[in-house]
Design a protein around this motif. Structure first.
Motif, mmCIF file in Angstrom:
data_model
loop_
_atom_site.group_PDB
_atom_site.id
_atom_site.type_symbol
_atom_site.label_atom_id
_atom_site.label_comp_id
_atom_site.label_asym_id
_atom_site.label_seq_id
_atom_site.Cartn_x
_atom_site.Cartn_y
_atom_site.Cartn_z
ATOM 1 N N ALA B 226 -1.237 4.996 -3.845
ATOM 2 C CA ALA B 226 -0.974 5.573 -5.160
ATOM 3 C C ALA B 226 -0.457 4.499 -6.097
ATOM 4 N N VAL B 227 0.396 3.632 -5.596
ATOM 5 C CA VAL B 227 0.899 2.538 -6.430
ATOM 6 C C VAL B 227 -0.244 1.618 -6.849
ATOM 7 N N ASN B 228 -1.087 1.277 -5.879
ATOM 8 C CA ASN B 228 -2.199 0.371 -6.194
ATOM 9 C C ASN B 228 -3.115 0.931 -7.260
ATOM 10 N N SER B 229 -3.261 2.260 -7.255
ATOM 11 C CA SER B 229 -4.192 2.835 -8.228
ATOM 12 C C SER B 229 -3.710 2.610 -9.641
ATOM 13 N N LYS B 230 -2.427 2.322 -9.802
ATOM 14 C CA LYS B 230 -1.933 2.048 -11.148
ATOM 15 C C LYS B 230 -2.007 0.580 -11.517
ATOM 16 N N LYS B 231 -2.450 -0.237 -10.561
ATOM 17 C CA LYS B 231 -2.619 -1.662 -10.775
ATOM 18 C C LYS B 231 -1.403 -2.352 -11.410
ATOM 19 N N PRO B 232 -0.262 -2.286 -10.751
ATOM 20 C CA PRO B 232 0.907 -2.935 -11.344
ATOM 21 C C PRO B 232 0.908 -4.431 -11.062
ATOM 22 N N ASP B 233 1.530 -5.195 -11.961
ATOM 23 C CA ASP B 233 1.667 -6.621 -11.695
ATOM 24 C C ASP B 233 2.792 -6.870 -10.694
ATOM 25 N N ILE B 234 3.805 -6.006 -10.782
ATOM 26 C CA ILE B 234 4.985 -6.174 -9.938
ATOM 27 C C ILE B 234 5.230 -4.868 -9.185
ATOM 28 N N PHE B 235 5.596 -4.986 -7.918
ATOM 29 C CA PHE B 235 5.903 -3.808 -7.128
ATOM 30 C C PHE B 235 7.337 -3.953 -6.645
ATOM 31 N N TYR B 236 8.252 -3.222 -7.289
ATOM 32 C CA TYR B 236 9.668 -3.321 -6.923
ATOM 33 C C TYR B 236 10.021 -2.191 -5.967
ATOM 34 N N ILE B 237 10.607 -2.550 -4.850
ATOM 35 C CA ILE B 237 10.928 -1.548 -3.835
ATOM 36 C C ILE B 237 12.420 -1.598 -3.514
ATOM 37 N N ALA B 238 13.068 -0.446 -3.520
ATOM 38 C CA ALA B 238 14.454 -0.343 -3.065
ATOM 39 C C ALA B 238 14.443 0.600 -1.869
ATOM 40 N N SER B 239 14.633 0.052 -0.678
ATOM 41 C CA SER B 239 14.431 0.886 0.504
ATOM 42 C C SER B 239 15.478 0.618 1.572
ATOM 43 N N TYR B 240 15.570 1.567 2.517
ATOM 44 C CA TYR B 240 16.450 1.444 3.662
ATOM 45 C C TYR B 240 15.626 0.954 4.857
ATOM 46 N N PRO B 241 16.283 0.549 5.924
ATOM 47 C CA PRO B 241 15.553 -0.136 7.009
ATOM 48 C C PRO B 241 14.254 0.502 7.463
ATOM 49 N N ASN B 242 14.238 1.791 7.770
ATOM 50 C CA ASN B 242 12.982 2.316 8.291
ATOM 51 C C ASN B 242 11.903 2.345 7.220
ATOM 52 N N GLY B 243 12.319 2.598 5.969
ATOM 53 C CA GLY B 243 11.347 2.552 4.877
ATOM 54 C C GLY B 243 10.868 1.129 4.630
ATOM 55 N N SER B 244 11.788 0.184 4.696
ATOM 56 C CA SER B 244 11.387 -1.202 4.471
ATOM 57 C C SER B 244 10.326 -1.598 5.481
ATOM 58 N N ALA B 245 10.574 -1.261 6.745
ATOM 59 C CA ALA B 245 9.592 -1.625 7.772
ATOM 60 C C ALA B 245 8.272 -0.926 7.526
ATOM 61 N N GLY B 246 8.357 0.368 7.244
ATOM 62 C CA GLY B 246 7.131 1.132 7.020
ATOM 63 C C GLY B 246 6.332 0.590 5.854
ATOM 64 N N LEU B 247 7.042 0.205 4.785
ATOM 65 C CA LEU B 247 6.324 -0.283 3.608
ATOM 66 C C LEU B 247 5.704 -1.643 3.876
ATOM 67 N N VAL B 248 6.439 -2.507 4.552
ATOM 68 C CA VAL B 248 5.865 -3.824 4.854
ATOM 69 C C VAL B 248 4.588 -3.655 5.670
ATOM 70 N N ARG B 249 4.637 -2.763 6.645
ATOM 71 C CA ARG B 249 3.448 -2.503 7.467
ATOM 72 C C ARG B 249 2.310 -1.948 6.612
ATOM 73 N N ALA B 250 2.666 -0.914 5.808
ATOM 74 C CA ALA B 250 1.630 -0.261 5.012
ATOM 75 C C ALA B 250 0.980 -1.249 4.056
ATOM 76 N N ILE B 251 1.794 -2.109 3.451
ATOM 77 C CA ILE B 251 1.217 -3.086 2.528
ATOM 78 C C ILE B 251 0.318 -4.065 3.278
ATOM 79 N N ALA B 252 0.724 -4.413 4.499
ATOM 80 C CA ALA B 252 -0.146 -5.288 5.282
ATOM 81 C C ALA B 252 -1.459 -4.600 5.602
ATOM 82 N N GLU B 253 -1.412 -3.297 5.780
ATOM 83 C CA GLU B 253 -2.632 -2.593 6.176
ATOM 84 C C GLU B 253 -3.528 -2.251 4.997
ATOM 85 N N VAL B 254 -2.916 -1.849 3.900
ATOM 86 C CA VAL B 254 -3.726 -1.414 2.770
ATOM 87 C C VAL B 254 -3.998 -2.556 1.800
ATOM 88 N N GLY B 255 -3.056 -3.473 1.729
ATOM 89 C CA GLY B 255 -3.222 -4.580 0.784
ATOM 90 C C GLY B 255 -2.775 -4.177 -0.603
#
Lengths: 322, 424, 298
Positions: B226-255
């Motif tokens: 959903a974030v990618n569909s908005k084509k942002p230049d910057i992606f700012y994330i404020a997350s807690y440990p399990n979210g941080s891990a999940g997001l890092v993984r998801a970004i690696a998978e989806v790009g």
């Protein structure tokens, strides 16, 4: 003596008041508050769960609603605590009524899961409600010198009824707890209680005998919910900080179930006994053993009591004295 | 059900219960302690959500205690800790501090870890009019305005904004136009995001996505898409440990095509997650407090402290974070500052100690520290790092320089911010 | 065009996520759905399995899914033990469900504490070559990416569900299990020991925890208390699907997975839990026994 119980209640309330006036270590007010809150919550839970047999997993939901109603009122116009309690009770009762309407047609386990779902939905709403701080939580400053009807209630410099906000909250909680026990006992001894028991034993048979099951269940849910809401309303003033994970904590759901069960669900004394016992053990454990062993103790206690004393402690005592 | 208990029976039960309850609590009250120790009391998250940080912090605090006792203690007396596990549940905090102050009769209190665990202790501290040192709390003093509260979090006087201001400076080099913001539905993350929004507006960025996610989210791929569909230049994330891990993984998978990803991701500083995520972390631009880069010699003693902590973990077989970069120096520092102030004042006078702390610039393991009116730091010193050159899941590479290069502040930088995708 | 791509990807992700949820809930579908034991400790036992998987992966380098298969017999035996205890103290005396519930609560705490003391409270992850990568395809000009870790969860969960359903339908013990749910007396009259059937069934339900745990640590980072996050979800899924129906559980899991995914994508992730549980409440309002539940509403 006709009003033996009521006189007993007044005496206990008086004792609580004297307790606040004695210069005892303030830690006891904190611990006492926590235990009394559980007395009220367990008693409220037991009205529907113990008498009626409908297990409510969503205790945290009603408590959270009570807490956040209080917070909203404080944010809105710095409401006094008595108003917070009354309004919170009403709103929680209304929520109990509406959820009851939909789910009391479900039996047993379905009702339990539905109440759990309700608690989660409520918590999500509050998470997104930025007026009360949303997921980030909000800090509440208690009023320096609160008054009720012109009488100064709390004043640190003396000259008021209580010296300290915590003493006042402790007394308030004692009053609410005794009120809830009185309500529970009145229900137990009256028609509502008998009807609920009939429902618990065999709902179909009760219906055939003309017991208005839906109406009784709804009444019990509303009363139970309202009492829980009131217990929740005092919470923000005590903690001075609320956020959804704290207000809607799973611990409330677990304890509100465990305490009546350990004490005995068939009479008003059961939740009182269970909450005082388990509550005290928990409070003591937090400030002594204080580590993951806390959880272990609670787990073991739970398993032990539930295996050894099937009717709760009260039931066990009764059997011994037959 | 309608069986009456004899009133005597009923009375007996209730009375014996109360007696038991009372005896239990009083039985556990400590007997008079050795007179000549200074007791510092606190609650700490040893179980529950923040326990990963809390346990690290406790070990750092213990090292301080051993250090100061070796030097003669505070006011010539040995320092002793009295602490309880708050289970990361704010509900337990007031009772714990009441016991510490009123029954255990500690001389000083310091806070537990995290804003939510500090908040309920504030009124207790204020009521007793004692100095209160806070560890990693944001804006706890904003409403109370208590003059004896001091905070260890290098975010500066406006914590939420100061936290991310360096990060936004670091991305200026990309000349971004649009930004997407995502935060966990929890206190710290939400506060960070609010601060980031202010910084984003100051930088003239257009906000194209602004959402929160529930802490229990298991799969982040829909969110990243959903974030990618908005084509942002910057992606700012404020997350807690399990979210941080999940997001890092998801970004690696989806790009993603964003030029910079990261910001306020808590947990990426913990060993377990760093090792687990490995190369997926390359390119992430995140906040940090202390990393093993050579320019961090600016913090005298920090490197040495961390080595001692790491050794302690190995030799005592502790089940805490293996590297300890995130909290150990700060947990040491907040006690260190208290110790320095008390020794300078020369007696247990909370008013005098508070005044001293307000007007002094301390030198501690985390460098120079000065406090503002509200107890927050006068300057922001959050550093910004970019993960680079991570080859595999080996934890040791994170203990060496070159993997988390410092982008900001300018005076200690060891690298320049590169485009996110160029490092993967 | 972009909207369609987003929607289809969301649906796909939702189905994969649903698969993951199904893996967690399927054991409960047997223990709770068929046997009426309110095993609230189920998610925590799965976390225990996840830690075992972590150990095998960390120390021996075994692939997590293989590790999951290896530890399955362990959990079968554990299930036998737990049920024997449960039966001895509760079921035999036909205690009300509430007491059994308390027993499992106690179990939950004890399990959590054991994990905290053994593994500590830090988050753990596993590594495997396929974690962190996804399967990408381009169809009709739209890009699809399915992370392998979720794909693994989906495949394994579906296999478990199909396997269990076949077992229940075709094998002797399986059919006996369904029978014991419907009418215990009739079953014993036919010469089958209902207690043993229940014991084996419960153990079977618990054995799914082995693989479910492996999947859990593949999909998310774990720590001892993480099981509590899933209690609501798994019970909701079993109830939504209808007690006693394995396929119902699977479908309910997909529904909730898709709901969460679609809401996250288009409306904001914050609302996802509310929507999932509102769906549950909605379904219960119209069909009190869940989607595929049998008529028995006790």
């Amino acid at each position: 003596m006709r009003f033996k119980f009521e006189i007993g209640c007044v005496l206990v309330l008086l004792a609580a008041f004297i307790f606040t006036q004695s210069g005892i270590n303030r830690f006891y007010y904190f611990a006492g508050f926590a235990i009394l809150q559980y007395v009220m919550i367990s008693t409220a839970w037991n009205i529907l769960g113990g008498y009626g047999g409908y297990i409510n997993f969503g205790t945290a939901g009603f408590l959270g609603v009570g807490s956040y109603t209080a917070v909203a009122m404080i944010e809105f116009y710095s409401a006094g605590i008595v108003e917070q309690i009354i309004v919170a009770g009403i709103i929680a009762g209304v929520i109990g009524l509406s959820i009851g309407f939909f789910t009391l047609r479900l039996k047993g386990v379905y009702f339990a899961i539905a109440t759990l779902a309700l608690a989660i939905v409520l918590e999500t709403f509050v998470n997104n409600w930025d007026y009360v701080g949303g997921a980030a939580g909000v800090s509440i400053l208690p009023p320096r010198t609160p008054e009720l009807l012109g009488i100064a209630i709390v004043d640190r410099k003396g000259g008021a009824i209580f010296n300290n906000n915590k003493e006042f909250l402790f007394f308030l909680m004692a009053f609410l707890a005794i009120l809830s026990v009185w309500v529970a006992r009145t229900i137990e001894k009256g028609k509502l209680g008998r009807g609920l028991n009939a429902i618990k034993d065999n709902e179909e048979a009760a219906e055939c005998m003309g017991v208005p099951t839906l109406r009784l269940k709804l009444t019990a849910t509303v009363i139970s919910g309202a009492l829980m809401g009131m217990a929740g309303a005092v919470f923000p003033s005590y903690l001075t900080f609320v956020d959804p994970p704290t207000a809607f904590n799973l611990e409330f759901a677990i304890n509100s179930l465990a305490m009546p069960m350990i004490g005995g669900t068939f009479t008003w004394i059961g939740p009182v006994v269970g909450s005082i016992l388990l509550g005290t053990v928990q409070q003591v454990a937090i400030v002594t053993i204080s580590s993951e062993l806390n959880l272990l103790i609670i787990g073991v206690l739970l398993v032990f009591f539930v295996t050894v004393a099937p009717q709760g402690i009260v039931g066990w005592f009764m059997k011994k004295n037959k | 059900m309608t069986r009456f208990l004899k009133s005597r029976m009923r009375g007996a039960i209730v009375v014996s219960l109360f007696a038991a309850a009372f005896t239990l609590t009083t039985a556990f009250s400590p007997v008079a302690q050795a007179k000549d120790t200074i007791k510092i009391g606190f609650s700490m998250a040893l179980t529950g959500a923040l326990a990963g940080g809390g346990k690290q912090a406790l070990e750092g605090m213990k090292i301080w205690r051993d250090d100061i006792n070796a030097k003669g203690g505070m006011l010539g007396r040995q320092v002793e800790f009295k602490y309880y596990d708050d289970q990361t549940n704010p509900k337990n905090v007031p009772g714990i501090y009441a016991k510490l102050l009123d029954i255990d009769k500690v001389d000083f209190i310091v806070s537990g870890y995290g804003t939510n665990l500090i908040a309920p202790a504030m009124p207790v501290a204020i009521d007793r009019d004692v100095v209160f040192m806070g560890l990693f709390g944001m804006n706890n003093n904003k409403k109370w305005k208590y003059e004896k509260y001091f905070q260890i979090l290098p975010a500066g006087p406006e914590p939420a904004v100061g936290f991310s201001s360096n990060w936004f400076k670091a991305i200026e080099t990309f000349k971004p136009k649009t930004i997407a913001l995502l935060a966990a539905d929890a206190e710290f993350a939400r506060n960070l995001k609010e601060g980031a929004i202010i910084n984003a507006k100051r930088a003239g960025l257009e906000i194209v996505y602004n959402q929160n996610y529930p802490p229990k989210t298991a799969d982040f791929t829909p969110i990243v898409r959903a974030v990618n569909s908005k084509k942002p230049d910057i992606f700012y994330i404020a997350s807690y440990p399990n979210g941080s891990a999940g997001l890092v993984r998801a970004i690696a998978e989806v790009g993603t095509d964003a030029m910079a990803v990261g910001g306020g991701m808590v947990g990426l500083q913990f060993s377990g997650l760093m090792a687990g995520l490995g190369p997926n972390l390359n390119g992430i631009l995140n906040y940090d407090f202390y990393v093993p880069e050579p320019t961090m010699a600016l913090y005298p003693g920090a490197a040495d402290l961390i080595k001692r902590y790491q050794n302690k973990v190995k030799t005592e077989g502790l089940k805490t974070d293996a590297l300890g970069y995130y909290l150990v120096p700060w947990a040491y520092a907040y006690l260190d500052i208290l110790g320095q102030a008390v020794n300078a004042v020369g007696k247990i006078d909370h008013d005098a100690i508070a005044k001293y702390i307000h007007k002094t610039e301390f030198t501690s393991v985390v460098g120079k520290v000065a406090f503002g009116d509200n107890g927050e730091w006068t300057t922001s010193r959050t550093i910004v790092v970019q993960y680079q050159n991570i080859k595999n899941n080996d934890l040791n590479q994170f203990a060496q320089p070159g993997v988390r290069k410092i982008m900001y502040p300018e005076d200690i930088k060891t690298g320049t911010t590169k485009l996110f995708n160029s490092l993967r | 065009m972009e909207f369609t791509e987003l929607l289809l990807n969301a649906l796909l992700a939702g189905i994969m996520l649903g698969g993951f949820f199904a893996a967690l809930a399927i054991g409960l579908s047997i223990c709770f759905g068929l046997l009426d034991t309110v095993n609230i400790a189920h998610p925590t036992i799965i976390v225990g399995a996840a830690f075992c998987t972590f150990l095998l992966n960390d120390v021996f380098g075994i692939d997590p899914i293989i590790a999951g298969i290896l530890i399955t017999p362990l959990f079968f035996i554990l299930g036998l033990g737990i049920y024997s205890l449960y039966y001895q103290f509760f079921e035999k005396q036909s205690a009300e469900a509430l007491r059994g519930l308390a027993f499992f609560f106690g179990l939950l705490f004890i399990a959590e504490v054991v994990m905290i003391m053994t593994f500590g409270v830090d988050h753990r992850l596993v590594s495997a070559p396929y974690i962190g990568n996804s399967y990408t395809a381009v169809l009709a000009g739209m890009e699809f990416a399915i992370p392998y870790r979720l794909l693994a969860a989906f495949v394994v969960a579906s296999a478990m569900a199909i396997g269990l359903q076949l077992y229940l339908n075709k094998s002797f013990f399986g059919r006996a299990t369904s029978a014991v749910h419907q009418d215990m007396m009739a079953l014993s009259l036919m010469g089958v020991d209902p207690v043993m059937v229940k014991r084996v069934a419960f153990a079977l339900g618990l054995s799914t925890c082995g693989l479910a745990g492996a999947l859990m640590i593949i999909v998310i980072p774990i720590e001892p208390a993480v099981g509590r996050f899933f209690i609501g979800n798994v019970f909701a899924i079993v109830v939504l699907g209808g007690l006693g129906s394995i396929s119902g559980t699977l479908i309910a899991a997909f529904i909730l997975g898709i709901a969460e995914s679609v809401v996250s994508t288009f409306f904001g992730p914050s609302w996802a839990p509310a929507v999932s549980f509102a769906i549950l409440l909605g379904v219960l309002a119209f069909k009190p026994t869940g989607l595929f539940g049998s008529g028995d509403t006790r």
